[in-house]
Motif scaffolding. Structure first.
Motif, short mmCIF file in Angstrom:
data_model
loop_
_atom_site.label_atom_id
_atom_site.label_comp_id
_atom_site.label_asym_id
_atom_site.label_seq_id
_atom_site.Cartn_x
_atom_site.Cartn_y
_atom_site.Cartn_z
N SER A 141 32.96 -3.38 -32.80
CA SER A 141 32.16 -3.87 -31.83
C SER A 141 31.22 -5.41 -31.67
O SER A 141 31.54 -6.10 -31.03
N LYS A 142 31.35 -5.12 -33.43
CA LYS A 142 30.47 -6.00 -34.26
C LYS A 142 31.82 -7.17 -33.82
O LYS A 142 30.84 -8.72 -33.32
N GLN A 172 31.53 -9.28 -30.80
CA GLN A 172 30.45 -9.93 -29.86
C GLN A 172 30.82 -11.04 -31.11
O GLN A 172 30.19 -12.50 -30.28
N TYR A 189 34.13 -9.62 -21.17
CA TYR A 189 33.08 -9.18 -21.97
C TYR A 189 31.62 -10.04 -21.78
O TYR A 189 30.83 -8.45 -22.03
N GLU A 196 30.80 -14.34 -28.79
CA GLU A 196 29.74 -15.28 -28.68
C GLU A 196 29.67 -16.47 -30.33
O GLU A 196 28.70 -17.59 -30.12
N ILE A 256 27.67 -6.42 -20.60
CA ILE A 256 26.60 -6.96 -21.91
C ILE A 256 25.33 -7.24 -21.20
O ILE A 256 25.32 -7.39 -20.23
#
Length: 190
Positions: free
Chosen positions: A122-123, A126, A186, A130, A190
């Motif tokens: 998950s990290k 991100q 994605y 991002e 979020i």
């Protein structure tokens, strides 16, 4: 999108609620050998079961060289609470031209089923969308490795297809399942 060189110039440490994703150290050799020498862990990985600790030492030296060259290299997965290194996660491929990355991971058997890989993955998702600003992120696993497929699904990747008998390990061909996510996927979740 950041280039591979620009991204790996930073050599960052990332943290989640339970994990730290950090650079490997020479001291990680025993922990690495624990999972790389385990046939259950290596079963669906691209590398053979390590037979000697020297193989782990050699791989760590290769990783350290990659850090120096500022190119693709794995992060060690460490449990924050104990400081124990339990596996690795990385972008196993990176295309600046196509603005995509592929994620790979491995974790010691005694830590299976605790959600650590899902959390680390998950990290990386991100970071990919991002920080690096990729358009597409992919991952793949042997079709019979449903635990790995579950990690991908839990992180919102979509099943995109199967390549039949495309992975050869221990005198056997395996089908590979391919999963992916694009920027819109994605940011919609979020």
């Amino acid at each position: 999108m950041l280039s591979e060189k620009e991204f790996f110039k930073k050599q960052k440490i990332y943290q989640t609620s339970r994990l730290k994703l950090r650079q490997f150290k020479v001291d990680d050799v025993d922990s690495m050998y624990t999972y790389t020498s385990n046939p259950n862990v290596a079963k669906y990985c691209s590398w053979p079961v390590y037979q000697t600790i020297e193989e782990a030492q050699k791989y760590i030296q290769f990783i350290l060289t990659c850090y120096e060259k500022q190119v693709l290299a794995p992060w060690a997965i460490e449990i924050v609470e104990t400081g124990e290194m339990i596996g690795a996660i990385d972008f196993v491929s990176w295309s600046d031209m196509h603005e995509n990355v592929e994620v790979g991971y491995v974790i010691a058997e005694e830590h299976w089923g605790k959600g650590y890989v899902t959390e680390a993955f998950s990290k990386l998702i991100q970071i990919a969308f991002e920080e690096i600003n990729v358009h597409r992120l992919t991952a793949k696993c042997c079709s019979v490795n449903q635990a790995s497929a579950s990690v991908m699904k839990k992180n919102g990747l979509f099943f995109e297809g199967k390549t039949r008998e495309s992975f050869y390990k221990d005198q056997q061909f395996y089908d590979m399942d391919h999963y992916g996510m694009v920027r819109n996927d994605y940011f919609a979740r979020i």
